[in-house]
Design an enzyme around this catalytic site. Structure first.
Site: not given
Lengths: 181, 166
Positions: B40, B83
């Protein structure tokens, strides 16, 4: 002359040795095992702080019990506030993941608690900033399980994990559809 | 003989407790080394990269837009997510696709942050589970230490247009 200097040096070395052992052990104990905290506010009356601002209860916070994020309905827990990360709030767990809660003052009448979240409420409904305001909270914000009241001495007691009967989770989807106005 | 063995055992236990506590204090208040897995955050962080995270920014509330953070997953408190911070509390976030005709915005609530992975096609992030409470953030990643050919501070986001309108 030489003897008194030697004494100071030995004292200093012993102090440093003690310091570097005692401080990490104490900090780790307070972070991972247990600590105490003073409760402020009226959101958990009458269980905590029944005297209002006259006398604040001091509770024992047990981190070790929640190290695997296992809580039961009815537990009194402390968590990091979702609206203000600098503050910790103390509330009662009303529902776990998967339960359906009938809310009091939330924008939705019924809420299903998502995976990895819990629903918390203060015992003093209407005077409590809890899940009825900010919704279900993530288990990652859980800080500790409040197990005992330690001060004032006349209020020494174990905090029972009691779920108020009118706040038990709704059993199924059909109850929601029948109950809604 | 028994006393010798007992003495050695107690000393070993004592040292283990002492070094364990020093390690806890270091990881909790200073920083530590982490291994990231998953696609990701490509191309900034690849699968199985080893990075160094610091925890001082979290304690002093110095996390900023564009920082890469490691946080507890909102749906599973035992696992961590890695993230980039796209928006802080009060920011306006574009929630629809930027190429779409009808743009929808939302505001990040107080006490929360909006996280997105750099690999937008292959990332489960705030676009899926909503804004993340600040209290779940564990640290800020600022240095990649493995693989050695990619050693160094981390690049800026490749998705510049995701940042809030000024």
């Amino acid at each position: 002359m030489a003897q008194s200097q030697g004494w100071v040096r030995r004292y200093f070395k012993a102090f440093c040795k003690g310091f570097f052992v005692a401080v990490p052990v104490a900090v780790t104990f307070l972070d991972r095992v247990a600590c105490v905290a003073r409760v402020e506010g009226a959101s958990m009356q009458p269980s905590l702080n029944p005297g209002g601002s006259q006398s604040s209860d001091v509770v024992l916070l047990n981190h070790w019990k929640v190290r695997n994020f296992e809580v039961q309905r009815g537990d009194v827990v402390s968590l990091v506030s979702p609206k203000n990360p600098e503050q910790k709030i103390i509330k009662r767990v009303i529902a776990l993941e998967g339960d359906i809660v009938k809310t009091m003052g939330h924008k939705n009448r019924y809420v299903k608690v998502p995976r990895g979240h819990i629903w918390v409420e203060g015992d003093h409904h209407g005077h409590s900033f809890d899940s009825n305001s900010f919704g279900p909270v993530s288990l990652g914000l859980l800080h500790a399980h409040a197990t005992h009241i330690l001060w004032p001495p006349e209020r020494w007691q174990k905090l029972e994990s009691v779920l108020p009967p009118e706040r038990s989770p709704v059993q199924s989807e059909e109850d929601c559809l029948q109950g809604s106005p | 003989m028994l006393r010798g063995v007992l003495g050695k055992t107690f000393r070993l236990v004592g040292y283990t407790i002492q070094y364990g506590c020093i390690a806890h204090c270091a990881f909790e208040y200073v920083g530590g080394v982490l291994m990231c897995s998953g696609p990701s955050m490509e191309p900034t962080i690849q699968n199985s990269d080893i990075v160094f995270a610091e925890n001082l920014s979290r304690h002093f509330y110095g996390i900023q837009r564009g920082d890469i953070v490691v946080a507890k997953s909102p749906s599973d408190p035992k696992s961590n997510i890695c993230k980039r911070v796209i928006g802080l509390e009060g920011d306006k976030i574009l929630t629809s696709s930027p190429a779409g005709f009808f743009k929808s915005h939302s505001y990040v609530p107080k006490g929360h942050v909006w996280l997105e992975g750099d690999n937008l096609q292959n990332s489960t992030d705030s676009r899926y589970y909503g804004p993340v409470p600040y209290g779940l953030i564990r640290g800020r990643i600022f240095l990649k230490i493995w693989p050695l050919n990619d050693f160094g501070f981390l690049r800026n986001s490749p998705n510049g247009h995701r940042f809030s309108d000024e």
